[in-house]
Design an enzyme around this catalytic site. Sequence first.
Site, mmCIF file in Angstrom:
data_model
loop_
_atom_site.group_PDB
_atom_site.id
_atom_site.type_symbol
_atom_site.label_atom_id
_atom_site.label_comp_id
_atom_site.label_asym_id
_atom_site.label_seq_id
_atom_site.Cartn_x
_atom_site.Cartn_y
_atom_site.Cartn_z
ATOM 1 N N THR A 192 0.806 -1.219 0.000
ATOM 2 C CA THR A 192 0.000 0.000 0.000
ATOM 3 C C THR A 192 0.842 1.274 0.000
ATOM 4 O O THR A 192 0.302 2.373 -0.044
ATOM 5 C CB THR A 192 -0.943 0.035 1.218
ATOM 6 O OG1 THR A 192 -0.160 -0.037 2.419
ATOM 7 C CG2 THR A 192 -1.925 -1.120 1.186
ATOM 8 N N ASP A 204 6.086 2.740 -3.242
ATOM 9 C CA ASP A 204 6.798 1.784 -4.091
ATOM 10 C C ASP A 204 5.949 0.566 -4.397
ATOM 11 O O ASP A 204 5.960 0.031 -5.514
ATOM 12 C CB ASP A 204 8.102 1.350 -3.416
ATOM 13 C CG ASP A 204 9.070 2.500 -3.241
ATOM 14 O OD1 ASP A 204 8.720 3.633 -3.613
ATOM 15 O OD2 ASP A 204 10.170 2.265 -2.712
ATOM 16 N N TYR A 227 10.724 0.002 17.839
ATOM 17 C CA TYR A 227 9.741 -0.438 16.840
ATOM 18 C C TYR A 227 10.379 -0.515 15.456
ATOM 19 O O TYR A 227 10.147 -1.476 14.700
ATOM 20 C CB TYR A 227 8.559 0.528 16.812
ATOM 21 C CG TYR A 227 7.557 0.209 15.726
ATOM 22 C CD1 TYR A 227 6.693 -0.872 15.844
ATOM 23 C CD2 TYR A 227 7.500 0.974 14.562
ATOM 24 C CE1 TYR A 227 5.791 -1.181 14.840
ATOM 25 C CE2 TYR A 227 6.607 0.679 13.554
ATOM 26 C CZ TYR A 227 5.749 -0.396 13.702
ATOM 27 O OH TYR A 227 4.855 -0.708 12.687
ATOM 28 N N SER A 261 18.489 0.775 1.436
ATOM 29 C CA SER A 261 18.387 2.232 1.383
ATOM 30 C C SER A 261 19.749 2.914 1.301
ATOM 31 O O SER A 261 20.725 2.455 1.903
ATOM 32 C CB SER A 261 17.657 2.736 2.643
ATOM 33 O OG SER A 261 17.736 4.131 2.759
ATOM 34 N N SER A 319 9.474 3.556 7.440
ATOM 35 C CA SER A 319 10.420 4.113 6.475
ATOM 36 C C SER A 319 10.776 5.572 6.697
ATOM 37 O O SER A 319 11.481 6.160 5.871
ATOM 38 C CB SER A 319 9.846 3.954 5.053
ATOM 39 O OG SER A 319 8.586 4.591 4.959
ATOM 40 N N GLU A 350 20.415 5.420 2.848
ATOM 41 C CA GLU A 350 20.712 5.886 4.205
ATOM 42 C C GLU A 350 21.750 4.996 4.892
ATOM 43 O O GLU A 350 22.375 5.411 5.868
ATOM 44 C CB GLU A 350 19.436 5.933 5.042
ATOM 45 C CG GLU A 350 18.477 7.053 4.660
ATOM 46 C CD GLU A 350 18.964 8.431 5.103
ATOM 47 O OE1 GLU A 350 19.761 8.508 6.055
ATOM 48 O OE2 GLU A 350 18.539 9.422 4.487
ATOM 49 N N TYR A 365 16.845 3.876 11.678
ATOM 50 C CA TYR A 365 16.343 3.333 10.404
ATOM 51 C C TYR A 365 17.487 2.769 9.566
ATOM 52 O O TYR A 365 17.420 1.646 9.063
ATOM 53 C CB TYR A 365 15.616 4.429 9.630
ATOM 54 C CG TYR A 365 15.307 4.072 8.191
ATOM 55 C CD1 TYR A 365 14.219 3.266 7.875
ATOM 56 C CD2 TYR A 365 16.108 4.547 7.143
ATOM 57 C CE1 TYR A 365 13.934 2.937 6.554
ATOM 58 C CE2 TYR A 365 15.827 4.222 5.831
ATOM 59 C CZ TYR A 365 14.743 3.422 5.534
ATOM 60 O OH TYR A 365 14.473 3.080 4.224
ATOM 61 N N ARG A 394 4.018 9.949 -2.822
ATOM 62 C CA ARG A 394 4.878 9.987 -1.644
ATOM 63 C C ARG A 394 4.052 10.381 -0.418
ATOM 64 O O ARG A 394 3.137 11.201 -0.503
ATOM 65 C CB ARG A 394 5.985 11.012 -1.867
ATOM 66 C CG ARG A 394 7.099 11.013 -0.826
ATOM 67 C CD ARG A 394 7.758 9.674 -0.702
ATOM 68 N NE ARG A 394 9.190 9.771 -0.481
ATOM 69 C CZ ARG A 394 9.896 8.821 0.133
ATOM 70 N NH1 ARG A 394 9.288 7.745 0.621
ATOM 71 N NH2 ARG A 394 11.203 8.933 0.252
#
Length: 324
Positions: A11, A14, A101, A131, A90, A133, A155, A190
Site C-alpha cells: 500500500t 513503491d 519499533y 536504502s 520508512s 541511508e 532506520y 509519496r
Amino acid sequence: MAKKALITGITGQDGSYLSEFLLDKGYEVHGLIRRSSSFNTGRINHLYADPHEREARLRLYYGDLTDGARLRELLAQIKPGEVYHLGAQSHVRVSFDEPIYTAQVDAIGTMRLLEAVRDTGLDVRFYQASSSEMFGQAAEVPQKETTPFRPRSPYACAKVYSFHQTVNYRESYNMFCCNGMLFNHESPRRGETFVTRKITRAATRIKEGLQEKLYLGNLEARRDWGYAGDYVVATGQMHSVKEFLELAFDRVKLNYKNYLEIDPRYCRPAEVHVLCGDAAKARRVLGWEPKVGFEELVAMMIEADSERARKERLLADDGAAWKS
C-alpha cells in the site's frame, strides 16, 4: 500459469508502482497489509476498477512483519515465486523517536520473512529494498556497491542489518536473495510527512489560501532524488532541500521565504549531509536508466498537489456556503 509475487508494503508508494508493473506483465499479485480501523489502500484502489481483477490477479492479506507465524502461513498458502520486501517503518526522523519499533519491523521483520521463506522450502526469488541511508556519513561521493556503510539513524542501522542478513541467507542456504540499494525516490504518491511531498503540498495549499506556513528542518541536506515510477536506483545527481523548495514554490509563483519557518524538531540528531549514487552497475547489467529528471519530478508533484488543493478549496468553500 501466471507468475505469483508477494509484496510487503504493497500500500506504500513503491508497492503501488510495483503492483502496476507486475500486473501489466500478467502476474498474480499478493500483498501484505496491516489491519487498521481506517482504509489505507488509497494508492492501489485504482487497480480494483475491474471487480474480476481483484479476485483473479490482485489479492490482499492481513499480516504484519512482527508476526513470523503469519508470514509462514501466507507463504505456504500463496506459494509465490517472487517476494518483494518493501514493508518498513520508512521515516528516518521518526526512527529516532521509535528506535525499538523500527528495529523490530525493519531489521527483525526482514529476518522473520527470510526465515519464513527458508522454512517453507519454496523456490523463491527474494528482493530486499535497501536504502541509501545505509551509507550515512559516506566515505566517498558518489556511493556505489563497494562503499562502506556508516549508518546515522536507527532506520539506517536496521536497513544495514537487513542487507547483511539477505546476503547471509544467500550464501548460507543457497537462496536467491538480492538487495536493491535505492536512493531517494519521490512521486505524487509519496507520503505527506516526507520532505518533498511536505513541500509540494504546502506550496499548493498556501497558493489556495488553505495554509499559511511551512515548517522544515535542515535545508542544506543534499540528496539524489529520482522518480519512484522509474523504480529508481540512483540518478547520479544531487540537489539540496533548499533547491527543491525553491523550485516547488517557483512553480506556483510564490517566494518560499515569505512562508518558511525553520523548526528544530524536524532536524535529525545525527544528520546525513550528502547522498549521491553511482548506478553504473545497474546500467551495465540491467540496462536501467532513469527517465524523469529533477525539474520534471518537482513539476509532476506540484501538478498533482495543485489538483488536490483546488479540490480541497472547493470543499472548504462549499462547507462555508452551507453553514451560512
